[in-house]
Design an enzyme around this catalytic site. Sequence first.
Site, short mmCIF file in Angstrom:
data_model
loop_
_atom_site.label_atom_id
_atom_site.label_comp_id
_atom_site.label_asym_id
_atom_site.label_seq_id
_atom_site.Cartn_x
_atom_site.Cartn_y
_atom_site.Cartn_z
N ASP A 1 -3.16 -16.07 16.12
CA ASP A 1 -2.29 -14.91 15.92
C ASP A 1 -0.89 -15.17 16.44
O ASP A 1 -0.54 -14.82 17.57
CB ASP A 1 -2.88 -13.66 16.58
CG ASP A 1 -2.27 -12.39 15.98
OD1 ASP A 1 -1.63 -12.48 14.92
OD2 ASP A 1 -2.44 -11.31 16.56
N ASP B 1 -6.05 -8.71 23.81
CA ASP B 1 -6.60 -8.65 22.46
C ASP B 1 -6.22 -9.88 21.63
O ASP B 1 -6.71 -10.04 20.51
CB ASP B 1 -6.15 -7.36 21.74
CG ASP B 1 -4.64 -7.24 21.66
OD1 ASP B 1 -4.01 -7.12 22.72
OD2 ASP B 1 -4.08 -7.28 20.55
N ASP C 1 1.90 -0.31 7.84
CA ASP C 1 1.59 -0.42 6.41
C ASP C 1 0.51 -1.45 6.12
O ASP C 1 0.09 -1.61 4.96
CB ASP C 1 2.85 -0.72 5.61
CG ASP C 1 3.54 -2.03 6.00
OD1 ASP C 1 2.94 -2.83 6.74
OD2 ASP C 1 4.70 -2.24 5.58
N GLY C 2 0.05 -2.16 7.14
CA GLY C 2 -1.02 -3.14 6.93
C GLY C 2 -0.59 -4.40 6.22
O GLY C 2 -1.44 -5.20 5.81
#
Length: 450
Positions: free
Chosen positions: A260, A250, A121-122
Amino acid sequence: MAFTPQQAILELGPAFYDPVTAARFPETILRFRNDRAAAEIGLHDLGDEQWIAHFGRFEPLPGTLDQPLALRYHGHQFRVYNPEIGDGRGFLFAQMTDDRGRLMDLGTKGSGQTPYSRFGDGRLTLKGGVREILATEMLEALGVETSRTFSLIETGEALERGDEPSPTRSAVLVRLNHGHIRIGTFQRLAYGQDVENLARLTDYVLRHYFGEEPGDDAPQRLLGHVAARTARMAGQFMAAGFVHGVLNSDNINVTGESFDYGPWRFAPNWAPGFTAAYFDQSGLYAFGRQPEAIYWDLMQLASSLRLIAEEAPLIEAMEIFPEIFQRTVAEAMLWRLGVVPRGPEHDRPLIGAIERALVETETPIDLFYFHGFGGTLPERFGAPFAELRAQLAHYAPRKPRDHPYWSDAAPCAMLIDEVEEIWARIAQGDDWAPLNGKVAAIRRMGEALA
């Protein structure tokens, strides 16, 4: 400092990113703004309404990017190559120069869907945003090169998640980074045999992040820089007792700046097998395996650069990793212990003695550093610390224990029970005082250590 906008990413061209539009949120409630970080890029004078306009509704900052960009990359996720990823719930919002003259990025987490969202859903949970604040503040205070949580705005959506009670509250986070170019950015180009853009990216990173002009030896010089920076990051993680949790390729920034934060944890004691992620059942990214994991990711960068360079100089460029890692572990641990390094021949045996004593006694890492700061261990640290105490006697303190922090009853730590309690107070009563108090306490500890 005055705000100095940049648009360096546009030099790479449209093969590296996709223009996207930020989600529209029902609410924009400012929960955290990092004025200390904002002062470094000239944005600390923004009023709250201006802040929300830029970092909640994503109105462009003057002179930088006209539209957000979702960056393209691939990566190995738990050693399995995935060509289906990219910025799936974030984007590059703006670039600027900081007060050290470095090119910086403002990037997002939870800002809506992009071409790489797949079935997501971002969005970002508010809990995830709170956890990232705590991780970045603690790491910064402990001397780890890290992104900073710049802004957290609650967005008024109810999110469904399978790994926590749902529906749960939503947020959009902005982080300040020294670049968002990942090892996976290079892997994507190598995967597509895109030699021209691989060389272009190599030159871009050398020029903008390492201050060097490209040339025929650009790939090996780049790899050498990344090897040094990532080795330093690995050493800093160990000294901080930090477990990132997801050291996929990544998630490795070529500047060596950690970023992150998902299932991170701080290890309560020196336990090499301690893991942060419930899904890391093999212990691939356990506390003691992090240097190996980061080096493995570095090998994937070397493999990608093999398309534009000979193998021998790339191998040579990577060989600096172990030595820089060992040196950084020693320097970072002695910095946190508050003593002046004496050189590798003395420092490495001392580090070995520290690790042996911590493992044997299961002494909490934070407690050891807190009471040992300045190089004198109290008698409460008994016989297992005798060897260590004898070695420390030859080390000079780098600063006195004259900050009020050293008179506290206990060290400032960041273990999972406290993280969960801080979130529970927000979730149950919208009580933000524990979070704000913890950030203040962490920064106070950082002052004592600095």
